[in-house]
Design a protein around this motif. Structure first.
Motif, PDB file in Angstrom:
ATOM      1  N   VAL A  68      13.594 -18.072  14.183  1.00 58.41           N
ATOM      2  CA  VAL A  68      12.776 -18.226  12.967  1.00 58.41           C
ATOM      3  C   VAL A  68      11.827 -17.041  12.867  1.00 58.41           C
ATOM      4  N   PRO A  69      12.004 -16.153  11.878  1.00 58.30           N
ATOM      5  CA  PRO A  69      11.146 -14.973  11.750  1.00 58.30           C
ATOM      6  C   PRO A  69       9.702 -15.335  11.418  1.00 58.30           C
ATOM      7  N   THR A  70       8.773 -14.614  11.999  1.00 61.87           N
ATOM      8  CA  THR A  70       7.360 -14.761  11.653  1.00 61.87           C
ATOM      9  C   THR A  70       7.107 -14.129  10.299  1.00 61.87           C
ATOM     10  N   PRO A  71       6.448 -14.839   9.372  1.00 63.88           N
ATOM     11  CA  PRO A  71       6.137 -14.236   8.070  1.00 63.88           C
ATOM     12  C   PRO A  71       5.157 -13.069   8.232  1.00 63.88           C
ATOM     13  N   ILE A  72       5.539 -11.917   7.722  1.00 69.03           N
ATOM     14  CA  ILE A  72       4.681 -10.730   7.737  1.00 69.03           C
ATOM     15  C   ILE A  72       4.496 -10.285   6.299  1.00 69.03           C
ATOM     16  N   VAL A  73       3.282 -10.378   5.795  1.00 71.25           N
ATOM     17  CA  VAL A  73       2.990 -10.067   4.400  1.00 71.25           C
ATOM     18  C   VAL A  73       1.760  -9.178   4.315  1.00 71.25           C
ATOM     19  N   ALA A  74       1.632  -8.459   3.217  1.00 65.66           N
ATOM     20  CA  ALA A  74       0.500  -7.537   3.048  1.00 65.66           C
ATOM     21  C   ALA A  74       0.092  -7.485   1.577  1.00 65.66           C
ATOM     22  N   PRO A  75      -0.457  -8.569   1.036  1.00 67.86           N
ATOM     23  CA  PRO A  75      -0.800  -8.600  -0.389  1.00 67.86           C
ATOM     24  C   PRO A  75      -1.925  -7.655  -0.798  1.00 67.86           C
ATOM     25  N   TRP A  76      -2.506  -6.959   0.170  1.00 70.25           N
ATOM     26  CA  TRP A  76      -3.534  -5.962  -0.139  1.00 70.25           C
ATOM     27  C   TRP A  76      -2.923  -4.594  -0.429  1.00 70.25           C
ATOM     28  N   ASN A  77      -1.638  -4.401  -0.142  1.00 68.26           N
ATOM     29  CA  ASN A  77      -0.982  -3.113  -0.328  1.00 68.26           C
ATOM     30  C   ASN A  77      -0.198  -3.053  -1.633  1.00 68.26           C
ATOM     31  N   SER A  78      -0.187  -1.895  -2.263  1.00 66.79           N
ATOM     32  CA  SER A  78       0.477  -1.736  -3.550  1.00 66.79           C
ATOM     33  C   SER A  78       1.985  -1.941  -3.453  1.00 66.79           C
ATOM     34  N   ARG A  79       2.592  -1.508  -2.350  1.00 64.73           N
ATOM     35  CA  ARG A  79       4.047  -1.661  -2.224  1.00 64.73           C
ATOM     36  C   ARG A  79       4.443  -3.129  -2.127  1.00 64.73           C
ATOM     37  N   TYR A  80       3.627  -3.912  -1.456  1.00 62.95           N
ATOM     38  CA  TYR A  80       3.916  -5.348  -1.387  1.00 62.95           C
ATOM     39  C   TYR A  80       3.769  -5.977  -2.773  1.00 62.95           C
ATOM     40  N   LYS A  81       2.733  -5.602  -3.488  1.00 61.87           N
ATOM     41  CA  LYS A  81       2.539  -6.138  -4.844  1.00 61.87           C
ATOM     42  C   LYS A  81       3.712  -5.776  -5.739  1.00 61.87           C
ATOM     43  N   THR A  82       4.223  -4.559  -5.572  1.00 62.99           N
ATOM     44  CA  THR A  82       5.400  -4.157  -6.341  1.00 62.99           C
ATOM     45  C   THR A  82       6.599  -5.019  -5.960  1.00 62.99           C
ATOM     46  N   GLY A  83       6.731  -5.301  -4.687  1.00 63.10           N
ATOM     47  CA  GLY A  83       7.824  -6.148  -4.228  1.00 63.10           C
ATOM     48  C   GLY A  83       7.785  -7.535  -4.818  1.00 63.10           C
ATOM     49  N   LEU A  84       6.597  -8.077  -5.037  1.00 68.73           N
ATOM     50  CA  LEU A  84       6.464  -9.404  -5.636  1.00 68.73           C
ATOM     51  C   LEU A  84       6.968  -9.440  -7.076  1.00 68.73           C
ATOM     52  N   ARG A  85       7.017  -8.277  -7.715  1.00 73.72           N
ATOM     53  CA  ARG A  85       7.521  -8.232  -9.094  1.00 73.72           C
ATOM     54  C   ARG A  85       9.048  -8.194  -9.137  1.00 73.72           C
ATOM     55  N   GLY A  86       9.662  -8.148  -7.957  1.00 72.62           N
ATOM     56  CA  GLY A  86      11.113  -8.188  -7.890  1.00 72.62           C
ATOM     57  C   GLY A  86      11.674  -7.020  -7.118  1.00 72.62           C
ATOM     58  N   ASP A  87      12.085  -7.281  -5.879  1.00 70.50           N
ATOM     59  CA  ASP A  87      12.642  -6.234  -5.030  1.00 70.50           C
ATOM     60  C   ASP A  87      13.962  -6.749  -4.455  1.00 70.50           C
ATOM     61  N   PRO A  88      15.094  -6.228  -4.914  1.00 67.55           N
ATOM     62  CA  PRO A  88      16.396  -6.747  -4.473  1.00 67.55           C
ATOM     63  C   PRO A  88      16.704  -6.501  -3.017  1.00 67.55           C
ATOM     64  N   GLU A  89      15.894  -5.674  -2.350  1.00 69.69           N
ATOM     65  CA  GLU A  89      16.162  -5.369  -0.942  1.00 69.69           C
ATOM     66  C   GLU A  89      15.282  -6.148   0.018  1.00 69.69           C
TER      67      GLU A  89
END
Length: 208
Positions: A68-89
């Protein structure tokens, strides 16, 4: 009866260089937390050696089917915010998959969508308040909240950008590689032609 223990060498996990050393520690920690609490480890001639009831096949099966992977998130970073808008990878395949091992990951991503402030310090504080305990070790590794301002360990905060290595966002890299390794897009796991081949290479040096 209790399975007999034996010493299992992992030639793919060595004490040097640093990334191999960190991989070895990660493998040991995951096994101890999720599969075999009494597993023990030592170094033999720079190679990670486990005192374990698992053989090679059982260990590969665990990582392929039960890890079970540990959730690793970074909502303070712009790249993560971009990913939330839809990142197919990365983000999108995890959110859309039905694998129960990633249920917590999906829940954590959903919680980060509720953190909408543009103030970095506020976002860091909200993460500590909103995200579950499973994420806290990651948060502790990348920043420390103090009475004055957040502190950032230099190893995981390149140029003051929290949760990065070089120019890469570690959370996005982690999700992208999970999607690839678990076959969330292709429907296959590990190597495109031999499921689990990457694991045999990473753990035992086979195929390198």
């Amino acid at each position: 009866s209790t399975p007999a223990k034996h010493d299992l060498l992992l030639p793919g996990c060595t004490a040097d260089p640093l990334m191999m050393y960190l991989k070895a520690l990660g493998v040991f920690r995951i096994l101890a937390e999720q599969e075999e609490p009494d597993v023990r480890a030592c170094w033999r001639n720079g190679v990670l050696t486990l005192h374990t009831a698992l053989d090679r096949e059982a260990m590969v099966t665990f990582f392929l089917d039960r890890y079970v992977p540990t959730p690793i998130v970074a909502p303070w970073n712009s790249r993560y915010k971009t990913g939330l808008r839809g990142d197919p990878e990365s983000v999108t395949p995890i959110e859309k998959c039905t694998d129960q091992r990633l249920r917590d990951y999906r829940d954590v991503i959903a919680l980060t969508r509720t953190i909408t402030s543009d103030d970095k310090s506020r976002v860091l504080a909200e993460c500590r308040n909103k995200l579950p305990d499973s994420v806290v070790p990651w948060l502790d590794a990348v920043y420390v909240l103090t009475a004055d301002k957040p502190g950032y360990p230099p190893l995981l905060s390149a140029g003051g950008t929290v949760g990065t290595s070089g120019s890469g966002d570690l959370s996005m890299n982690h999700m992208k590689n999970l999607v690839l390794a678990l076959g969330l897009v292709s429907g296959k796991r590990g190597d495109a032609t031999v499921p689990g081949q990457w694991l045999w290479s990473a753990l035992f040096g086979i195929g390198l």
